[in-house]
Design a protein around this motif. Structure first.
Motif, short mmCIF file in Angstrom:
data_model
loop_
_atom_site.label_atom_id
_atom_site.label_comp_id
_atom_site.label_asym_id
_atom_site.label_seq_id
_atom_site.Cartn_x
_atom_site.Cartn_y
_atom_site.Cartn_z
N ILE A 90 0.84 -1.20 0.00
CA ILE A 90 0.00 0.00 0.00
C ILE A 90 0.87 1.25 0.00
CG2 ILE A 90 -1.62 1.35 1.39
CD1 ILE A 90 -2.88 -1.32 2.24
N VAL A 94 0.03 3.29 -3.45
CA VAL A 94 -1.08 4.24 -3.33
C VAL A 94 -0.50 5.64 -3.14
CG1 VAL A 94 -3.15 4.87 -2.03
CG2 VAL A 94 -2.59 2.47 -2.37
N LEU A 100 -4.57 6.39 1.05
CA LEU A 100 -3.51 5.67 1.75
C LEU A 100 -3.86 5.52 3.23
CD1 LEU A 100 -0.56 4.52 1.71
CD2 LEU A 100 0.18 6.82 2.28
N TYR A 103 -6.76 3.00 3.67
CA TYR A 103 -6.31 1.62 3.54
C TYR A 103 -5.56 1.15 4.79
CZ TYR A 103 -7.35 1.27 -1.49
OH TYR A 103 -7.97 1.20 -2.70
#
Length: 173
Positions: A90, A94, A100, A103
């Motif tokens: 991630i 991202v 971000l 997530y």
């Protein structure tokens, strides 16, 4: 412990950790983030029982894990490794800052839920192999029995939420 107790504990523990971590976030974003972390905490709180025959995960997805119940899925080590791999992916892929954060909050909520599940199961007589794959030995901290103590733990969790809400409401009076 029962499915409902694990889900409740996952939601409550992820909400509590999220509430501490997100204390400086503006109210609107904080509410959104707390909802996300709580939903994923509830999912994580039930996930380790994906290896049980009669669970809600298998009802939805079919029998996806063919492990012995309270075996590999009840060890903390695989979850930490998977969390770190996903977290790294991630971070590297991202580029939208808000997405971000969302997530990271979601996967953190899931991990907090998993940890709450393992914490509930380690206090039962049967215990869990928390250090698998290093050892298959089941560890138990207390000798609680699900059929006997589950309702008390659920009651304590619900009372904790009620006390928390009462204290929060009192702040705004």
């Amino acid at each position: 412990m029962k499915y409902e107790t694990h889900k409740l504990c996952g939601v409550i523990s992820s909400f509590a950790v999220g509430n501490i971590i997100l204390s400086d976030v503006p109210v609107f974003k904080r509410v959104i983030f707390l909802i996300v972390i709580s939903i994923f905490g509830g999912l994580g709180g039930t996930f380790p029982d994906v290896d049980a025959k009669n669970n809600n995960w298998n009802k939805i997805f079919g029998s996806i894990f063919k492990f012995r119940h309270r075996g590999k899925m009840h060890s903390l080590i695989p979850y930490i490794i998977v969390y770190l791999v996903i977290y790294n992916k991630i971070l590297n892929n991202v580029h939208n800052h808000e997405l971000l954060i969302l997530y990271i909050i979601a996967i953190s909520g899931f991990l907090i839920g998993v940890i709450s599940h393992l914490a509930l199961d380690i206090i039962t007589v049967r215990g869990i192999p928390i250090l698998y794959p290093f050892t298959k030995k089941n560890y138990s901290i207390l000798n609680l029995r699900t059929e006997k103590h589950d309702k008390y733990i659920s009651f304590i969790l619900k009372m904790s939420v009620a006390i928390y809400i009462f204290n929060e409401v009192k702040k705004y009076k």
